[in-house]
Design a protein around this motif. Sequence first.
Motif, PDB file in Angstrom:
ATOM      1  N   MET A 126      -2.448  34.162 -27.109  1.00 22.09           N
ATOM      2  CA  MET A 126      -1.589  33.750 -27.968  1.00 22.09           C
ATOM      3  C   MET A 126      -1.864  34.272 -29.410  1.00 22.09           C
ATOM      4  N   GLY A 127      -3.469  34.002 -29.806  1.00 23.99           N
ATOM      5  CA  GLY A 127      -3.789  34.248 -31.062  1.00 23.99           C
ATOM      6  C   GLY A 127      -3.408  35.739 -31.606  1.00 23.99           C
ATOM      7  N   TYR A 128      -3.272  36.636 -30.783  1.00 20.80           N
ATOM      8  CA  TYR A 128      -3.101  37.790 -30.922  1.00 20.80           C
ATOM      9  C   TYR A 128      -1.572  37.769 -31.322  1.00 20.80           C
ATOM     10  N   ARG A 129      -0.477  37.452 -30.640  1.00 21.18           N
ATOM     11  CA  ARG A 129       0.866  37.260 -30.876  1.00 21.18           C
ATOM     12  C   ARG A 129       0.987  36.763 -32.536  1.00 21.18           C
ATOM     13  N   LEU A 130       0.100  35.626 -32.908  1.00 14.50           N
ATOM     14  CA  LEU A 130       0.435  34.730 -33.804  1.00 14.50           C
ATOM     15  C   LEU A 130      -0.136  35.815 -35.094  1.00 14.50           C
ATOM     16  N   ALA A 131      -1.207  36.391 -34.848  1.00 16.96           N
ATOM     17  CA  ALA A 131      -1.577  37.220 -35.874  1.00 16.96           C
ATOM     18  C   ALA A 131      -0.649  38.353 -36.091  1.00 16.96           C
ATOM     19  N   GLY A 167       1.741  37.541 -38.503  1.00 18.69           N
ATOM     20  CA  GLY A 167       1.347  37.266 -39.935  1.00 18.69           C
ATOM     21  C   GLY A 167       1.017  35.849 -39.975  1.00 18.69           C
ATOM     22  N   LEU A 168       0.745  34.855 -39.053  1.00 23.39           N
ATOM     23  CA  LEU A 168       0.416  33.551 -39.329  1.00 23.39           C
ATOM     24  C   LEU A 168      -0.944  33.157 -39.256  1.00 23.39           C
ATOM     25  N   ASN A 169      -1.345  32.384 -40.019  1.00 21.02           N
ATOM     26  CA  ASN A 169      -2.949  32.059 -39.774  1.00 21.02           C
ATOM     27  C   ASN A 169      -3.157  30.795 -38.869  1.00 21.02           C
ATOM     28  N   ALA A 175      -9.871  17.817 -41.287  1.00 22.04           N
ATOM     29  CA  ALA A 175     -10.486  18.425 -42.755  1.00 22.04           C
ATOM     30  C   ALA A 175      -9.646  19.470 -43.088  1.00 22.04           C
ATOM     31  N   ASN A 176      -8.397  19.653 -42.505  1.00 20.93           N
ATOM     32  CA  ASN A 176      -7.503  20.883 -43.116  1.00 20.93           C
ATOM     33  C   ASN A 176      -5.893  20.508 -43.261  1.00 20.93           C
ATOM     34  N   HIS A 177      -5.258  21.094 -43.781  1.00 20.79           N
ATOM     35  CA  HIS A 177      -3.859  20.831 -43.511  1.00 20.79           C
ATOM     36  C   HIS A 177      -3.153  21.966 -42.548  1.00 20.79           C
ATOM     37  N   PHE A 178      -2.748  21.499 -41.716  1.00 19.91           N
ATOM     38  CA  PHE A 178      -1.891  22.417 -40.660  1.00 19.91           C
ATOM     39  C   PHE A 178      -0.460  22.030 -40.908  1.00 19.91           C
ATOM     40  N   ASP A 179       0.486  22.966 -40.721  1.00 18.78           N
ATOM     41  CA  ASP A 179       1.819  22.761 -40.530  1.00 18.78           C
ATOM     42  C   ASP A 179       2.378  22.413 -39.167  1.00 18.78           C
ATOM     43  N   LEU A 180       1.394  22.883 -38.101  1.00 16.61           N
ATOM     44  CA  LEU A 180       1.660  22.591 -36.752  1.00 16.61           C
ATOM     45  C   LEU A 180       0.625  22.887 -35.784  1.00 16.61           C
ATOM     46  N   ILE A 181       0.318  22.177 -35.010  1.00 17.82           N
ATOM     47  CA  ILE A 181      -0.704  22.194 -33.720  1.00 17.82           C
ATOM     48  C   ILE A 181      -0.026  22.621 -32.557  1.00 17.82           C
ATOM     49  N   ILE A 182      -0.608  23.611 -31.865  1.00 12.22           N
ATOM     50  CA  ILE A 182      -0.140  24.157 -30.532  1.00 12.22           C
ATOM     51  C   ILE A 182      -1.506  23.830 -29.762  1.00 12.22           C
ATOM     52  N   THR A 183      -1.497  23.039 -28.700  1.00 14.64           N
ATOM     53  CA  THR A 183      -2.589  22.963 -27.800  1.00 14.64           C
ATOM     54  C   THR A 183      -2.310  22.981 -26.387  1.00 14.64           C
ATOM     55  N   GLU A 184      -3.271  23.296 -25.503  1.00  9.73           N
ATOM     56  CA  GLU A 184      -3.055  23.157 -24.160  1.00  9.73           C
ATOM     57  C   GLU A 184      -3.213  21.688 -23.593  1.00  9.73           C
ATOM     58  N   TYR A 185      -2.450  21.420 -22.558  1.00  9.44           N
ATOM     59  CA  TYR A 185      -2.393  20.146 -21.908  1.00  9.44           C
ATOM     60  C   TYR A 185      -3.783  19.660 -21.485  1.00  9.44           C
TER      61      TYR A 185
END
Length: 75
Positions: free
Chosen positions: A1-6, A9-11, A27-37
């Motif tokens: 998934m990281g490859y596709r996000l990159a 152009g997404l951080n 500790a950071n500001h994220f617009d969205l969190i994607i996680t595995e169950y």
Amino acid sequence: MGYRLAQLGLNFRNALSTQDAIEMATANHFDLIITEYRLRPDPAPFLVRRLRNGGLNMPIIVLGNDLSRAATTEI
């Protein structure tokens, strides 16, 4: 998934555990969190509760290939 996000152009950042995810999110500001169950050592509902109880209200997408109805209502 990281490859596709990159490619898009997404951080993004990868967390290796529930605790890593909690520390990164607080500790950071994220617009969205994607996680595995099945995040280790605690599953996604634990992470979601901790973040919500900590006042974080960004959207959270939980992915998994075996989410039962009970699991989706738990989150």
